[in-house]
Design a protein around this motif. Structure first.
Motif, PDB file in Angstrom:
ATOM      1  N   TRP A  97      -1.523  -3.985  -5.377  1.00  8.28           N
ATOM      2  CA  TRP A  97      -1.098  -2.762  -5.786  1.00  8.28           C
ATOM      3  C   TRP A  97      -2.344  -1.832  -5.776  1.00  8.28           C
ATOM      4  O   TRP A  97      -3.246  -2.187  -6.488  1.00  8.28           O
ATOM      5  CB  TRP A  97      -0.614  -2.675  -7.267  1.00  8.28           C
ATOM      6  CG  TRP A  97       0.892  -3.362  -7.234  1.00  8.28           C
ATOM      7  CD1 TRP A  97       1.180  -4.594  -7.348  1.00  8.28           C
ATOM      8  CD2 TRP A  97       2.085  -3.031  -6.839  1.00  8.28           C
ATOM      9  NE1 TRP A  97       2.242  -5.252  -7.104  1.00  8.28           N
ATOM     10  CE2 TRP A  97       3.065  -3.954  -6.589  1.00  8.28           C
ATOM     11  CE3 TRP A  97       2.726  -1.669  -6.223  1.00  8.28           C
ATOM     12  CZ2 TRP A  97       4.324  -3.889  -6.245  1.00  8.28           C
ATOM     13  CZ3 TRP A  97       3.866  -1.645  -5.744  1.00  8.28           C
ATOM     14  CH2 TRP A  97       4.640  -2.656  -5.716  1.00  8.28           C
ATOM     15  N   LEU A  98      -2.363  -0.873  -5.260  1.00  3.41           N
ATOM     16  CA  LEU A  98      -3.546  -0.147  -5.037  1.00  3.41           C
ATOM     17  C   LEU A  98      -4.208   0.638  -6.232  1.00  3.41           C
ATOM     18  O   LEU A  98      -5.266   0.828  -6.256  1.00  3.41           O
ATOM     19  CB  LEU A  98      -3.572   0.886  -3.340  1.00  3.41           C
ATOM     20  CG  LEU A  98      -3.730  -0.126  -2.355  1.00  3.41           C
ATOM     21  CD1 LEU A  98      -3.731   0.841  -1.245  1.00  3.41           C
ATOM     22  CD2 LEU A  98      -4.892  -0.983  -2.357  1.00  3.41           C
ATOM     23  N   ALA A  99      -3.160   1.042  -6.790  1.00  2.00           N
ATOM     24  CA  ALA A  99      -3.715   1.970  -8.047  1.00  2.00           C
ATOM     25  C   ALA A  99      -4.462   1.198  -9.181  1.00  2.00           C
ATOM     26  O   ALA A  99      -5.202   1.748  -9.638  1.00  2.00           O
ATOM     27  CB  ALA A  99      -2.289   2.885  -8.509  1.00  2.00           C
ATOM     28  N   SER A 100      -3.606  -0.001  -9.285  1.00  2.00           N
ATOM     29  CA  SER A 100      -4.119  -0.686 -10.480  1.00  2.00           C
ATOM     30  C   SER A 100      -5.086  -1.671  -9.979  1.00  2.00           C
ATOM     31  O   SER A 100      -6.044  -2.270 -10.768  1.00  2.00           O
ATOM     32  CB  SER A 100      -3.061  -1.280 -11.330  1.00  2.00           C
ATOM     33  OG  SER A 100      -2.292  -2.337 -10.350  1.00  2.00           O
ATOM     34  N   GLY A 101      -5.036  -2.180  -8.850  1.00  2.00           N
ATOM     35  CA  GLY A 101      -6.143  -3.187  -8.209  1.00  2.00           C
ATOM     36  C   GLY A 101      -5.349  -4.484  -8.494  1.00  2.00           C
ATOM     37  O   GLY A 101      -5.977  -5.673  -8.082  1.00  2.00           O
ATOM     38  N   HIS A 102      -4.220  -4.670  -9.391  1.00  2.00           N
ATOM     39  CA  HIS A 102      -3.723  -5.839  -9.517  1.00  2.00           C
ATOM     40  C   HIS A 102      -3.153  -6.409  -8.104  1.00  2.00           C
ATOM     41  O   HIS A 102      -2.514  -6.028  -7.451  1.00  2.00           O
ATOM     42  CB  HIS A 102      -2.563  -5.627 -10.495  1.00  2.00           C
ATOM     43  CG  HIS A 102      -1.771  -6.834 -10.662  1.00  2.00           C
ATOM     44  ND1 HIS A 102      -2.063  -7.879 -11.638  1.00  2.00           N
ATOM     45  CD2 HIS A 102      -0.651  -7.425 -10.278  1.00  2.00           C
ATOM     46  CE1 HIS A 102      -1.261  -8.898 -11.689  1.00  2.00           C
ATOM     47  NE2 HIS A 102      -0.294  -8.534 -10.825  1.00  2.00           N
ATOM     48  N   GLN A 103      -3.545  -7.622  -8.142  1.00  2.00           N
ATOM     49  CA  GLN A 103      -2.998  -8.638  -6.925  1.00  2.00           C
ATOM     50  C   GLN A 103      -2.368 -10.209  -7.620  1.00  2.00           C
ATOM     51  O   GLN A 103      -2.672 -10.380  -8.232  1.00  2.00           O
ATOM     52  CB  GLN A 103      -4.237  -8.860  -6.093  1.00  2.00           C
ATOM     53  CG  GLN A 103      -4.031  -9.697  -4.773  1.00  2.00           C
ATOM     54  CD  GLN A 103      -5.492  -9.771  -4.075  1.00  2.00           C
ATOM     55  OE1 GLN A 103      -5.994  -8.594  -4.131  1.00  2.00           O
ATOM     56  NE2 GLN A 103      -5.489 -10.757  -3.329  1.00  2.00           N
ATOM     57  N   GLU A 104      -1.500 -10.211  -6.618  1.00  2.00           N
ATOM     58  CA  GLU A 104      -0.557 -11.448  -6.955  1.00  2.00           C
ATOM     59  C   GLU A 104       0.029 -12.225  -5.751  1.00  2.00           C
ATOM     60  O   GLU A 104      -0.060 -11.498  -4.648  1.00  2.00           O
ATOM     61  CB  GLU A 104       0.656 -11.081  -7.639  1.00  2.00           C
ATOM     62  CG  GLU A 104       1.539 -10.182  -7.064  1.00  2.00           C
ATOM     63  CD  GLU A 104       2.852  -9.842  -8.022  1.00  2.00           C
ATOM     64  OE1 GLU A 104       3.331 -10.575  -8.651  1.00  2.00           O
ATOM     65  OE2 GLU A 104       2.924  -8.488  -7.961  1.00  2.00           O
ATOM     66  N   ALA A 105       0.080 -13.647  -5.794  1.00  2.34           N
ATOM     67  CA  ALA A 105       0.577 -14.258  -4.669  1.00  2.34           C
ATOM     68  C   ALA A 105       2.233 -14.592  -4.656  1.00  2.34           C
ATOM     69  O   ALA A 105       2.625 -14.614  -5.680  1.00  2.34           O
ATOM     70  CB  ALA A 105      -0.118 -15.605  -4.424  1.00  2.34           C
ATOM     71  N   ILE A 106       2.706 -14.026  -3.317  1.00  3.31           N
ATOM     72  CA  ILE A 106       3.986 -14.311  -3.311  1.00  3.31           C
ATOM     73  C   ILE A 106       4.422 -14.916  -2.120  1.00  3.31           C
ATOM     74  O   ILE A 106       3.994 -14.707  -1.007  1.00  3.31           O
ATOM     75  CB  ILE A 106       4.855 -12.821  -3.375  1.00  3.31           C
ATOM     76  CG1 ILE A 106       4.563 -11.990  -4.624  1.00  3.31           C
ATOM     77  CG2 ILE A 106       6.046 -12.682  -3.042  1.00  3.31           C
ATOM     78  CD1 ILE A 106       5.013 -10.644  -4.629  1.00  3.31           C
TER      79      ILE A 106
END
Length: 427
Positions: free
Chosen positions: A396-405
């Motif tokens: 997610w570019l706004a928060s920088g949060h990244q997850e594997a799906i």
RNA sequence: GCGAGCGUAGCCAAGGGGUUAAGGCAGCGGAUUGUGGUUCCGCCAUUCGUGGGUUCAAGUCCCAUCGUUCGCCCCA
């Protein structure tokens, strides 16, 4: 090789501004639909005679502004300079009057006039128009005007002014014309050359000349409103009363005359001060003689047309367009990952998202820059590692949060993604 | 159809006879070859709409032409 340019007086509507057009068209469809107007689409070229007869040989539009040409069958054709004639032709040709009751029609599309372009004026321009055919009731005039006003309101346009007049019926106009010529003749020498010329040809038009001296002379000229028969005057009063009751502001301007021959009784114009010399956004009025003139049964009618370019000029001054955004930007690198990326994009699109694929095969850093530039909410990342185990990284570019799906889970998570994107837009 | 202004990069522009065509935005490349927004560095007009003329010398002056803008006429 010299590049070919769009013709003088024509314009490309580019993706950056198409949003205004779509918004105007959608709003028109909605507002007119709510007032029970039905869309009609007619050809953009017609027999030249339709316009010559309908608009009037003596008008400038017919006399010097038409795009007329001969086709291979030696027929004289003309690109439509306005929409009413074609709509009325279709009304007569398909006997729409037989359906019983008044017909409410609207249209939208390009019109063509051979003129020198200037602010708010082009050779190909677009109009939205409405025609209410089959009622001579003063309420029909009011309904037509009210729809136009409602449309402009819904688009958020403020500080417009409506000018209203009655030009009476044929007899009223003949009476008035004589009075006006009598009044102006002694001033002949003081009139500007254009107006001198119009004194015989079309004296009513002298009234809205922009030349100061001519305007001064017209100040004292007799008013057409005084020349109306009692019936015409009563009709005009009824229109005014109803507009007032509806809370629609207007000012009576006895010098408002419209250019096309077919107008009678009610004439109106909606103008803005923010358009330069071409102030009129919407013009219209009653045209009781046109349908029979074009071979149909005696049918009273009233209508108007809005200039879309002028309208959009005003909208642009009001509000900047919010650019189109992309929900997901798919970043991939490596042959296997690129293959899978195409499938991931397809799944997300089927889930209802706007998805842009990066096609560059450049470094991840570059691809992220592009994601940023298109305003993506999130990046879907596929590299060798993801391709190997069938996952994607979702960032997610706004928060920088990244997850594997897992790729297989993407479709099932659509609702969750949608919420996250909505939330982001609200912030 | 008539009148006036303006044409320098994808966009906004400076330069108004003296020769290496400012600057900004955008773009591209790099610092940063699996992670963006900031920063830094580099690149990006043999040419000023086109053609002719004046001059030792022309984006700069003159003429023509095309385009464009604004106005008149007219209209939405």
């Amino acid at each position: 090789m010299t590049a070919i340019q769009a013709l003088r007086g024509t314009k490309d509507i580019l993706p950056t501004e198409i949003g205004y057009w779509q918004h105007v068209e959608a709003t028109a469809r909605q507002v007119l639909g709510r007032a029970a107007f039905r869309e009609i689409r007619t050809p953009i070229f017609e027999q030249t005679e339709l316009f010559a007869r309908g608009i009037g040989e003596a008008t400038d539009v017919v006399g010097k502004e038409m795009y007329t040409f001969t086709d291979r069958g030696d027929r004289s054709l003309t690109l439509r300079p306005e929409g009413t004639a074609g709509a009325v032709r279709a009304f007569v040709e398909h006997k729409l009057f037989a359906a019983g009751g008044p017909q409410r029609l609207w249209y939208c599309g390009p019109m063509f006039r051979y003129e020198r372009p200037q602010a708010g004026r082009q050779r190909q321009f677009h109009q939205i128009g409405a025609e209410l055919l089959g009622s001579g009731d003063a309420r029909a005039d009011v309904e037509a005007i009210a729809v136009a006003v409602e449309l402009l309101n819904c688009l958020g346009l403020k500080s417009l002014r409506m000018l209203l007049n009655s030009v009476g019926d044929r007899v009223d106009r003949a009476t008035y014309r004589a009075q006006l010529v009598d009044y102006l003749t002694p001033y002949f020498a003081d009139l500007d050359p254009d107006s001198q010329d119009r004194l015989n040809r079309n004296p009513l038009r002298i009234l809205d000349s922009k030349v100061a001296k001519t305007q001064e002379i017209c100040q004292e000229a007799p008013s057409i409103l005084d020349a109306l028969s009692p019936e015409s005057a009563a009709r005009f009063a009824k229109v005014q009363q109803a507009l007032t009751d509806l809370g629609i502001a207007y000012q009576v301007d006895s010098r408002l005359v419209r250019g096309l021959d077919y107008y009678s009784h009610t004439a109106f114009e909606i103008q803005s001060d923010d358009l330069g010399a071409q102030a009129t956004v919407c013009g219209g009025g009653r045209y009781d003689g046109l349908v029979s003139e074009l071979g149909g049964p005696e049918t009273p009618a009233v209508g108007w047309a809005i200039g879309m370019e002028r309208l959009i000029l005003l909208l642009q001054q009001l509000q900047p367009l919010t650019g189109d955004r992309v929900d997901f930007y798919v970043v991939s690198r490596g042959e296997q990952a690129e293959q899978q990326a195409l499938k991931v994009a397809k799944v997300l699109r089927q889930g209802g998202f706007a998805v842009e694929m990066d096609l560059s095969a450049s470094a991840f850093g570059k691809q992220f820059k592009r994601a940023d530039r298109v305003g993506a909410a999130a990046c879907v990342i596929l590299g060798d590692a993801e391709a190997e185990n069938g996952t994607v990284q979702l960032k997610w570019l706004a928060s920088g949060h990244q997850e594997a799906i897992a790729q297989a889970d993407l479709a099932a998570k659509a609702e969750q993604f949608r919420q996250q994107i909505t939330q982001q837009i609200l912030q």
